[in-house]
Design an enzyme around this catalytic site. Structure first.
Site, PDB file in Angstrom:
ATOM      1  CG  ASN A 157      -1.774   1.205   1.388  1.00 46.83           C
ATOM      2  OD1 ASN A 157      -2.420   1.601   0.417  1.00 46.83           O
ATOM      3  ND2 ASN A 157      -1.830   1.810   2.569  1.00 46.83           N
ATOM      4  CG  HIS A 200      -0.745   5.837   4.812  1.00 48.77           C
ATOM      5  ND1 HIS A 200      -2.134   5.861   4.828  1.00 48.77           N
ATOM      6  CD2 HIS A 200      -0.336   6.598   5.852  1.00 48.77           C
ATOM      7  CE1 HIS A 200      -2.525   6.616   5.852  1.00 48.77           C
ATOM      8  NE2 HIS A 200      -1.461   7.067   6.488  1.00 48.77           N
ATOM      9  CB  SER A 236       4.951   5.084   4.383  1.00 49.65           C
ATOM     10  OG  SER A 236       5.333   6.091   5.301  1.00 49.65           O
ATOM     11  CG  ASP A 268      -2.855   2.992   6.842  1.00 50.39           C
ATOM     12  OD1 ASP A 268      -2.831   2.397   5.744  1.00 50.39           O
ATOM     13  OD2 ASP A 268      -3.633   3.911   7.099  1.00 50.39           O
TER      14      ASP A 268
HETATM   15  C1  GRF Z   1      -2.749   9.102  -2.565  1.00 51.11           C
HETATM   16  O1  GRF Z   1      -2.391  10.225  -1.807  1.00 51.11           O
HETATM   17  C2  GRF Z   1      -2.525   7.846  -1.778  1.00 51.11           C
HETATM   18  O2  GRF Z   1      -1.382   7.860  -0.993  1.00 51.11           O
HETATM   19  C3  GRF Z   1      -3.741   7.850  -0.908  1.00 51.11           C
HETATM   20  O3  GRF Z   1      -4.789   8.260  -1.760  1.00 51.11           O
HETATM   21  C4  GRF Z   1      -4.256   9.076  -2.782  1.00 51.11           C
HETATM   22  C5  GRF Z   1      -4.612   8.439  -4.081  1.00 51.11           C
HETATM   23  O4  GRF Z   1      -4.266   9.222  -5.190  1.00 51.11           O
HETATM   24  N1  GRF Z   1      -3.937   6.590  -0.246  1.00 51.11           N
HETATM   25  P1  GRF Z   1      -4.377   8.625  -6.662  1.00 51.11           P
HETATM   26  O5  GRF Z   1      -5.767   8.000  -6.812  1.00 51.11           O
HETATM   27  O6  GRF Z   1      -3.285   7.620  -6.855  1.00 51.11           O
HETATM   28  O7  GRF Z   1      -4.227   9.809  -7.539  1.00 51.11           O
END
Ligand code: GRF
Length: 217
Positions: free
Chosen positions: A106, A108, A135, A144
């Site tokens: 993932n 995050h 991360s 997470d």
């Molecule tokens: C990113 O900031 C990711 O880290 C978070 O949600 C957002 C998704 O953005 N979990 P995208 O859909 O990849 O543009």
């Protein structure tokens, strides 16, 4: 043979686009074999062909376990080597996580273990942090909380809004995710029982992204 990557996404899919761009630029020896979503309207889905999409609304299932099982069966049919949660906003149940253990990562938007869950940018601002970031971590049932492979840092600037900070973080998420996936698909990084190894040597703290987009110890 190039690695088969499946992406779970709930929204716009800029991280998915970064993966597709890196593959097209031959920076990542992989193919995106599927995009799966809990939001049938997610624009991320449109970045791949109809045969590579799976999306269902959780509302059409009796409970989380049933939704997860349907998505897991769909995932297995695409035979992915790696499953990347990139803006996937729904919690994955323990059975799902166990089924894909060791190949589920993932991204995050915080410097974990800080700010698990939602609203990470606002929380970093509220805390008065000088630095924030993103991360890439292995997924475990606790939200997470899995082992962190790599992080990218950005400065918090005077007058930042949560949106401005989110944009600055997103700009480093993309190279962070690509560099992390490159290590994973090449087999240079392995994970067993929460312990990471890089090139056969234990990794005791997350790798850090430098301004050239490289990950360093
Ligand atoms: C990113 O900031 C990711 O880290 C978070 O949600 C957002 C998704 O953005 N979990 P995208 O859909 O990849 O543009």
């Amino acid at each position: 043979m190039s690695s088969r990557i499946a992406v779970l996404a709930s929204g716009r899919g800029s991280n998915l686009q970064a993966i597709l761009d890196a593959i097209a630029a031959q920076q990542l020896d992989a193919q995106v074999v599927a995009v799966l979503s809990d939001k049938p309207e997610a624009s991320a889905l449109l970045k791949v062909g109809p045969d590579q999409r799976w999306a269902r609304s959780p509302k059409d299932f009796p409970d989380r376990a049933a939704f997860d099982a349907a998505m897991a069966d769909a995932l297995d049919a695409f035979a992915p080597d790696w499953i990347v949660c990139a803006g996937y906003m729904r919690i994955l149940g323990a059975a799902f996580v166990a089924r894909f253990d060791g190949r589920l990562v993932n991204i995050h938007p915080s410097l974990l273990p800080l700010y698990k869950g939602l609203h990470t940018h606002a929380r970093a601002l509220e805390a008065g942090d000088a630095e924030h970031g993103a991360s890439v971590h292995f997924v475990v049932p606790e939200l997470d909380a899995g082992t962190v492979l790599a992080q990218a840092r950005v400065p918090v600037q005077a007058g930042d809004t949560a949106e401005a900070l989110a944009q600055r973080v997103l700009a480093v998420e993309h190279p962070l995710l690509i560099a992390s996936l490159a290590l994973l698909v090449s087999g240079r990084v392995t994970e067993r029982a929460g312990q990471l190894q890089l090139d056969g040597h234990p990794l005791f703290s997350p790798l850090r992204l430098d301004c050239a987009g490289q990950l360093n110890r």
